[in-house]
Design an enzyme around this catalytic site. Structure first.
Site, PDB file in Angstrom:
ATOM      1  N   LYS A  77      -1.154  -1.753   1.649  1.00 11.76           N
ATOM      2  CA  LYS A  77      -2.129  -0.731   2.668  1.00 11.76           C
ATOM      3  C   LYS A  77      -2.156  -1.608   3.841  1.00 11.76           C
ATOM      4  O   LYS A  77      -1.264  -1.628   4.727  1.00 11.76           O
ATOM      5  CB  LYS A  77      -3.521  -0.453   1.808  1.00 11.76           C
ATOM      6  N   GLU A  90      10.646 -14.764 -15.952  1.00 11.52           N
ATOM      7  CA  GLU A  90       9.244 -14.575 -16.690  1.00 11.52           C
ATOM      8  C   GLU A  90       8.645 -16.127 -16.825  1.00 11.52           C
ATOM      9  O   GLU A  90       9.294 -16.995 -16.897  1.00 11.52           O
ATOM     10  CB  GLU A  90       9.573 -14.264 -18.080  1.00 11.52           C
ATOM     11  N   THR A 137      -3.755  -4.600  -3.519  1.00 13.99           N
ATOM     12  CA  THR A 137      -2.333  -4.163  -3.383  1.00 13.99           C
ATOM     13  C   THR A 137      -2.126  -4.555  -2.171  1.00 13.99           C
ATOM     14  O   THR A 137      -2.772  -5.445  -1.557  1.00 13.99           O
ATOM     15  CB  THR A 137      -2.473  -2.294  -3.314  1.00 13.99           C
ATOM     16  N   TYR A 194      15.665 -12.804 -13.468  1.00 10.73           N
ATOM     17  CA  TYR A 194      14.640 -12.834 -14.178  1.00 10.73           C
ATOM     18  C   TYR A 194      14.061 -14.182 -14.217  1.00 10.73           C
ATOM     19  O   TYR A 194      14.709 -15.067 -14.162  1.00 10.73           O
ATOM     20  CB  TYR A 194      15.403 -12.489 -15.644  1.00 10.73           C
ATOM     21  N   ARG A 236       5.214  -3.028  -1.503  1.00 13.82           N
ATOM     22  CA  ARG A 236       4.246  -2.159  -2.583  1.00 13.82           C
ATOM     23  C   ARG A 236       4.142  -3.335  -3.819  1.00 13.82           C
ATOM     24  O   ARG A 236       5.113  -3.799  -4.132  1.00 13.82           O
ATOM     25  CB  ARG A 236       4.887  -1.110  -3.350  1.00 13.82           C
ATOM     26  N   ASP A 275     -12.207  -5.075  -5.756  1.00 13.52           N
ATOM     27  CA  ASP A 275     -10.839  -4.523  -5.510  1.00 13.52           C
ATOM     28  C   ASP A 275     -10.654  -4.140  -4.110  1.00 13.52           C
ATOM     29  O   ASP A 275     -11.291  -3.056  -3.619  1.00 13.52           O
ATOM     30  CB  ASP A 275     -10.575  -3.336  -6.446  1.00 13.52           C
TER      31      ASP A 275
HETATM   32  N1  PLP Z   1      -7.495   0.044  -6.052  1.00 20.36           N
HETATM   33  C1  PLP Z   1      -7.850   0.862  -5.093  1.00 20.36           C
HETATM   34  C2  PLP Z   1      -9.036   0.676  -4.366  1.00 20.36           C
HETATM   35  C3  PLP Z   1      -7.131   1.706  -4.604  1.00 20.36           C
HETATM   36  O1  PLP Z   1      -7.089   2.601  -3.686  1.00 20.36           O
HETATM   37  C4  PLP Z   1      -5.499   1.913  -5.130  1.00 20.36           C
HETATM   38  C5  PLP Z   1      -4.733   2.857  -4.725  1.00 20.36           C
HETATM   39  O2  PLP Z   1      -4.653   3.605  -4.047  1.00 20.36           O
HETATM   40  C6  PLP Z   1      -5.276   1.175  -6.333  1.00 20.36           C
HETATM   41  C7  PLP Z   1      -6.087   0.219  -6.685  1.00 20.36           C
HETATM   42  C8  PLP Z   1      -4.030   1.166  -7.209  1.00 20.36           C
HETATM   43  O3  PLP Z   1      -2.895   0.818  -6.552  1.00 20.36           O
HETATM   44  P1  PLP Z   1      -1.508   1.235  -6.874  1.00 20.36           P
HETATM   45  O4  PLP Z   1      -1.334   2.764  -6.535  1.00 20.36           O
HETATM   46  O5  PLP Z   1      -0.511   0.445  -6.308  1.00 20.36           O
HETATM   47  O6  PLP Z   1      -1.598   1.185  -8.504  1.00 20.36           O
END
Ligand code: PLP
Length: 433
Positions: free
Chosen positions: A235, A53, A232, A51, A241, A206
């Site tokens: 990918k 935090e 993320t 842990y 993950r 994002d």
């Molecule tokens: N943002 C985008 C552009 C995504 O394509 C995804 C998932 O495919 C996410 C966020 C969300 O990620 P997670 O599934 O890890 O929550």
């Protein structure tokens, strides 16, 4: 204390079956990849027991001297992997995944019911960018914030920036979100920056899908124009993950992003960080700075182009006409089939991809397209030749689907197709109308 095989043969056997499936299939889901063995070792390590935090040096638990070292190393590698100056940019590596990372940003810089604009889900955006239907607010983002999605120009398949500008002028969002789950082209960051500035909004990217491509500098760099960048890590980046949030260190629109975002992650929305994930992420970010990684990402793009060209040769219509990144979006409607049936039939042949809405779909109950990604099979060593062959296999699947559709009512093929149709609609499709 036993190993998995002795302790739980049931789970062992499921893992083995999944491993077999991953090994056998052509993995073409654009958001998936195969991570490194070293990452899996870190993720399966004793780091999961701790842990911690808080942030390095400011923890709510004792015994964190090694975890502090690990998290600082991970942060430094994250900044280095994306070519960022640590005086100008900071990063939080604790988000549990992409959706939590995005929601953490929203709660950091917005008040409840503030306005946001992200790309609409049926046009390639992600649920966490504020998706809602005419009937209901689907994503937490659209429940707690007021969402007005922007869309693609259906004639070009490209983001309609003129319309985004017009809508933003009227709607006056506090946050504009770039980035997508199914968009085969780069975003026009300079244009989006201008629009955000004109209405006094934060600009966030994002980059979940393309973060590996960004690290390797094979697509445009969102950091030049955005205030906040989320991603993320599993990918195109090939990590475990997880999620990350990058933020400008200087205040933006009077907000100290560093404090606001760190507080939103913990104690705002999360508790203890997943240190095993942070360990795995640090490993993948070391790889992301290697010359081999750059070669790999270049191959992802060239493989994807080879796939796109072959599909066009075979007569398919691609959204936006092609691809500049790791994925293609095929509009199957002119062929007379839909994405749902094709996905299912290809799945039976161990070709794994996903049905996807394409601009102009009347109902996503039966989306008109499929999304095909190159990262995973490129990791497994595919080159352009194999991606051309993959396009041919997909074509065969489409032909079979068409034949089944044309077969006599009551025939086995028709029955099969009915079964495929009725068993293939998860929740999102049902609410997307
Ligand atoms: N943002 C985008 C552009 C995504 O394509 C995804 C998932 O495919 C996410 C966020 C969300 O990620 P997670 O599934 O890890 O929550």
């Amino acid at each position: 204390d036993y190993g998995l095989t002795e302790a739980d043969p049931e789970v062992r056997s499921i893992i083995d079956k999944e491993k077999g499936r991953q090994f056998r299939s052509l993995e073409l889901i654009a958001s998936e990849n195969f991570t490194y063995r070293a990452v899996m070792e870190a993720v399966g390590s004793c780091l999961t027991n701790k842990y911690s935090e808080g942030l390095p040096g400011k923890r709510y638990y004792g015994g964190n001297e090694h975890i502090d070292e690990l998290e600082i190393l991970c942060q430094q590698r994250a900044l280095a992997a994306f070519h960022l100056d640590g005086n100008k940019w900071g990063v939080n590596v604790q988000p549990l995944s992409g959706s939590p990372a995005n929601f953490e940003v929203y709660t950091a810089v917005l008040s409840p019911h503030d306005r946001i604009m992200g790309l609409d889900l049926p046009h390639g955006g992600h649920l966490s960018h504020g998706f809602m239907t005419a009937k209901r607010r689907v994503s937490g983002t659209s429940i707690y914030f007021e969402s007005m999605p922007y869309r693609l120009d259906e004639s070009t398949g490209l983001v309609d920036y003129d319309m985004l500008e017009k809508t933003a002028t009227l709607f006056r969002p506090k946050l504009i979100i770039a980035g997508a789950s199914a968009y085969p082209r780069d975003f026009d960051y300079p244009r989006m920056r201008k629009i955000a500035d004109s209405v006094g909004a934060f600009l966030m990217m994002d980059m979940a899908h393309i973060s590996g491509l960004v690290a390797a500098s094979v697509v445009a760099d969102p950091f030049e124009y955005c205030d906040i960048v989320t991603t993320t890590t599993h990918k195109s980046l090939r990590g475990p993950r997880g999620g990350m949030i990058f933020f400008k260190k200087d205040p933006v629109l009077g907000v100290d992003l560093e404090t606001a975002i760190n507080n939103a992650v913990f104690p705002g929305l999360q508790g203890g960080p997943h240190n095993h994930t942070i360990g795995g992420l640090a490993v993948s970010l070391k790889y992301a700075q290697s010359p081999e990684f750059k070669i790999y990402q270049n191959k992802v793009v060239s493989n994807c182009r080879a796939l796109a060209s072959r599909l066009v040769e075979l007569g398919y219509k691609l959204v936006s006409g092609g691809s500049d990144n790791h994925l293609v979006l095929v509009d199957l409607r002119p062929m007379g089939v839909d994405g749902a049936r094709v996905e299912k039939i290809l799945d039976m042949a161990s070709i794994t991809l996903n049905k996807n809405s394409v601009p102009g779909d009347k109902s996503a109950l039966v989306p008109g397209g499929i999304r095909i990604g190159a990262p995973a099979m490129t990791t497994r060593g595919f080159s352009e030749k194999e991606f051309v062959a993959t396009a041919d296999f997909i074509h065969e699947g489409v032909q079979i689907t068409l034949e089944a559709k044309k077969s006599a009512p009551g025939s086995k093929l028709q029955e099969f197709l009915n079964f495929v149709t009725s068993s293939n609609f998860p929740l999102i499709d049902q609410v997307l109308d």
